[in-house]
Every structure is written in C-alpha cells, then in structure tokens.
Design an enzyme around this catalytic site. Sequence first.
Site, short mmCIF file in Angstrom:
data_model
loop_
_atom_site.label_atom_id
_atom_site.label_comp_id
_atom_site.label_asym_id
_atom_site.label_seq_id
_atom_site.Cartn_x
_atom_site.Cartn_y
_atom_site.Cartn_z
N HIS A 446 0.84 -1.21 0.00
CA HIS A 446 0.00 0.00 0.00
C HIS A 446 0.88 1.26 0.00
O HIS A 446 0.69 2.16 -0.82
CB HIS A 446 -0.92 0.01 1.22
CG HIS A 446 -1.68 1.30 1.41
ND1 HIS A 446 -3.00 1.43 1.10
CD2 HIS A 446 -1.28 2.51 1.89
CE1 HIS A 446 -3.39 2.68 1.35
NE2 HIS A 446 -2.36 3.35 1.84
N GLU A 447 1.83 1.30 0.93
CA GLU A 447 2.67 2.49 1.03
C GLU A 447 3.50 2.70 -0.23
O GLU A 447 3.64 3.81 -0.74
CB GLU A 447 3.56 2.40 2.27
CG GLU A 447 2.82 2.39 3.58
CD GLU A 447 1.86 3.56 3.73
OE1 GLU A 447 2.12 4.65 3.15
OE2 GLU A 447 0.85 3.40 4.41
N HIS A 450 1.86 4.53 -3.10
CA HIS A 450 1.81 5.99 -3.08
C HIS A 450 2.97 6.56 -3.90
O HIS A 450 2.81 7.57 -4.61
CB HIS A 450 1.89 6.50 -1.64
CG HIS A 450 0.60 6.42 -0.90
ND1 HIS A 450 -0.55 7.03 -1.34
CD2 HIS A 450 0.27 5.80 0.27
CE1 HIS A 450 -1.54 6.80 -0.49
NE2 HIS A 450 -1.06 6.06 0.49
#
Length: 623
Positions: A446-447, A450
């Site tokens: 997820h990170e 970004h």
Amino acid sequence: MPISSHLAQAFSLSALSLIACTTQTDATQTARARDQAAAALQRLTGAPVTLEVGVTGDVRVFAMTPQFAVPGHATDPVAAATGFLAAHHDLLQLDAGDTSQFVVTRVDSDRAGDLRHVTLQRMFNGIPVFQGALTVHMDSGNGVFRVLGDESYHIAPPTNRMVLDPDQAAAAAARAVGLAISPTRTEADGLHAVFEAPTLLDPMHVDPQIVHVSDGDDRFAFQATVSWRDDQNQQQYELVLLDAQDGSLLGSYSLVDTFTGRVFNVNAQPTANQSTDTRTVVSFDGNPAASPSGWVTTPGNKTIGNNAVAATDLNANNTVGTNETQPTAVNNSFDFPFSATTDASNFKAAAVANAFFLVNDYHDRTYLLGFTEASGNFQTSNFGKGGAQADPVNVDAQDGSGTNNANFSTPPDGQRPRMQMFLFSLKNGTGGVRQDGDFDPTVVYHENTHGLSNRLVGGGTTRCLGGLQSGGMGEGWSDWVAAAFLNNPVIGAYVTGNAINGIRTAPMSNSPWTYNDVKNGTLNEVHKVGELWAATLWDVRTALGDATTQQLVVSGMKLTPCNPTMLNARDAIISADASINAGANKCAIWRAFAGRQMGTGASSPNHNSTSAIVTSTAVPAGC
C-alpha cells in the site's frame, strides 16, 4: 466535435473563468480558434476527437478515437511529440512562439503495447512552470492518441522580480514551515541548491519555478522540499512554493501519504490470529530484467541495495545510528528469528529483512508493468536508462515516530523517498503483544503504491493527488495494487486482527460504495473515497482478470492528468485498453464503472467536487 456531458460541464466552467479576465469577444475568439483546430484534427484523423477544458481555460485532456491516432511524422518519439505541439498549438491555445518554451523532461516507453509517453515542461527564461507540463502519449508508430495538460501550462510574463537567491529562499522555506534553522548550502548549480541543517531529516532541495497564482498573475518563485520532525515526533515532508521577490508563501503541499483507516480496538474480533511462524525461504536475488545489479549490494551483504535501503529507526531521526538494526546476511541468508505470539519489537532483524524483501519485490513487479527509470522509479543507479537517479527507497522499520500507521513520502524524481513502518497495537490493545506493519505485505505494498501513483500521474508533475477524489484514488490505488499483488481483497488483516474487513469498512470484493456516496457526502475523506476506487478496480479485475487489469491500472496512471477526477482516471484506463488491447475490454470496463455509478453520463467539475457530481449507470451504445 463530440463532447460528453461531463466534458460539456467542464467546458462551460472554463468559459466563465475566461470571461472574468477578458472580454466576451476575446473568450469567444479563443474558443472558436480552439474548436477550429480540433475540427481540423478530426478531419485529419477521420474520427471524432474529445476535448476537455478545465476551469482555468486550459485543455486538460485531448483524446483521439481509439485506433485513429494523429499520424506520427518522425521515428523519434521526442521529435514526434514536439512536432505535434508545433503543428497543433492552436488546439492548446498556444501561440506558435510558445511552443519553443517547452522542454522534454521525460521520455518513457512502455513494454505493454509499445506506448511512448513524452513530458513537455513549460519554461520561462529557462525556469520550469510549476504544474505546467503537457504529456503527449503515442502508439508504437508515434501516432498521438492522447494529450494531457496541467492546469498552468498557460502563463504570462511574471508580475514580480527574482530578488531572492537560493540561500534566502531556503531560510524563507524553513520559516514558512515553522523551523528556526539556518540551512547550510552543500551543493549549488546556478539557482539550484541543496541545504542541510541539524533539524532537517533529509537535505532541502531548492529550485526556481514559475507559479501561476491566478489569471494574469504568474510569479517568479522558489520550490523547496523540507523534511523534519514535528512536536509529536511525526515526520513532516513539505513541498513549499515561495515568492522569489519577498519570500512570501504561495503554496505548500504535503509529500507524505499516510496509511490510516478505521481503528479496531481489543474488542474487535481477532479473526487474523497468526500463532506460528509460517514464513518461507525465498530468493533475495531479484528479477535480473528489473534489477540487473540484484537487490543486495556486495560486498557488504546488508539490507542495502540499488532499489532500497532498510534499517530500524527507533529514535525517529531518519539515520542508521549505532543503536539501529541493519542486518547482515549470514551465509548469504537473511534468516532471523520471529514469533507471532511475542511482541514484534523483539524481532528487529526479521522485520527489516521482511520489509526489504517486500519493497524490492514491489520494485520488480511494477518495473515489469512500466514503472521504469524513465518514468521516475526509485533506484540508486538508473544504468543510463533515463530519469533521475540517487533515489532508492529509505525503509524505516519499527520507526519510533508513530504507532498503528505507516506512511510514504514522495519528493520529485531524483530525491529519495521514505517509507516509515510502525508497530501496531490494534489487535491486542495497549500493553498487549504488538504486531508490526513490516510483516504485513498489504501495508508495505500500500505504502509503496503511493510512490508509484505520485510519480506517474500527471507525467511526473509534483503533487497531483491532493483533492478529495484525486487523493481518494491515491489511497484506492494503494489498496488495490496491494490486493492485486496478493490476490487478497482485505487490507491490514494481520495488523488489525480482523480477517473480514481489515482496516477498511468492507473488503473491496464486497463493497457497498458508489460514486453517489461521494456526491452525498457519505465518503467525505480520502481513505473513505479510496475504498470506492479500490472496489471499482476490483470489479474491473473480476471482469478482465488480474494480469490484464494490473497492466491497465499502471498504464492508466500515466494517462491520467494532474488533479484528476475519478472520471478522468476511468477514461485513462479505457484509453490504455484501446492502445494496448485494441479496445477489447472496453465494454467490460464501462460496465464495471457504470455499476459504481460512473457510467457514460457521469460528470464531475473537478477533483474536489461532491454535490455537483452527476452519477450515471449508462454504458456506451453497443455495450
């Protein structure tokens, strides 16, 4: 020239904004010249073209009908892109002389469909315009099928003067974010400079920019990236824009994307009960096509490599001090103890190795999908393949600056991003056995996403995902890519102890949300809006299959303009399919979006729109 309902609304808004600063006659003449240029291009391609004009009056998206690209007249994509701009400047409401004020800043070739993406940055006297780029997207024959415009590629001569030097700008940037420091210059090249100070977590980069403040008010400015710890020991990372005449603040953009969501406490059902060590032995060598120098730097054999540098950051100072853990492979193996029933803080070496593996694995997966050196990926060396280098991911395991969270900071290409991973107490409550996001692939992926979305959307333009819809898609892309890579629609099950919903309100495979929930305010912040975007992409994945959708999502990011609405990103995915798969999946994609009320009749004036959204369940004729 066909204009869909949502485009017509944007077109009307742009006309109103132009009237505010020009006469009705000027606005009409400008629109007429643009429409005549579009009609001429339509005759050239032999098929309809679609034009979207933003609230500033600039063209945001110009798209040709699939398979009817504007013929390329050069074998080199740069020559083809610049030639298109020179030949069709009227379409973009630029004078012929304006075309010489664009420079090539990115040339990216996709393996999928052999697509070419060229970013043309607007300049003024050699200074780049902030969010002032055009990106030209071409097929394998350098035929132009899509052009995206940032909101500020139209500028006038600046209304102020370049009075400050980089040293003064650095001091002003520090003041603007509330830091009482005296930055020391460590590098300089013209008006570009790099500064350091004890309070800064990372070097401050200062560069000249032209900033469009409002119609008729463009200014000489400086851009500075500033990273520090706040009073709560949290990392802050800001892109600051300063007036180059008086140092006043023109804008500030956070570069930190944080993994947050609905919090579960000790009373949450502990359905994700990891009780044994089920880790397996895997290779740390990497895919040679994506990581030709491997993942681990030798000699040394630590969690340091071309793509990532990982260590604990217990004291939250962004450095690897004597009390931090940066493990060395023993007999070429990163194999360290771990117990799921003991507090995760006891297993620092295992946590660092796990995060290092996942970040490198993510690098290789996305590299093969088109997140390469030329498109702004994260590497120490780019091997002469384009893009800016010296920006591997800093991975801070068990970072002491927070709990129950994680974040990723994405500065411009060539500056190092930082992933901060924290310990979690959601499953067992304060004082209980804590989990560690470093061991949860959904959190790490997820990170990392970004970084992917921030580097791809808008052709590399800085900070394009800051609105409700655009920021929501930033969160949704992050959830979806993690879910797709793991074939698991639940995000954060391990760190929350909730196997049903994880850290969200519902798994993306069974989500109730539609575009109407953004319109009516039910989804009123970016993580909530992100659930809708992730669920929509999961619907597309269900219809098309995983591999096809992964490629379309990543290629679609490159075709998505800065500050996009969900409908802009929808159209980008459809455009990617038209270019890569000859539109084979067009109807299936439309049905998935229409099922979430983002059909052909949907519209949204801008990326912060809510009540002005128009929903639709319609699909194109023939679908």
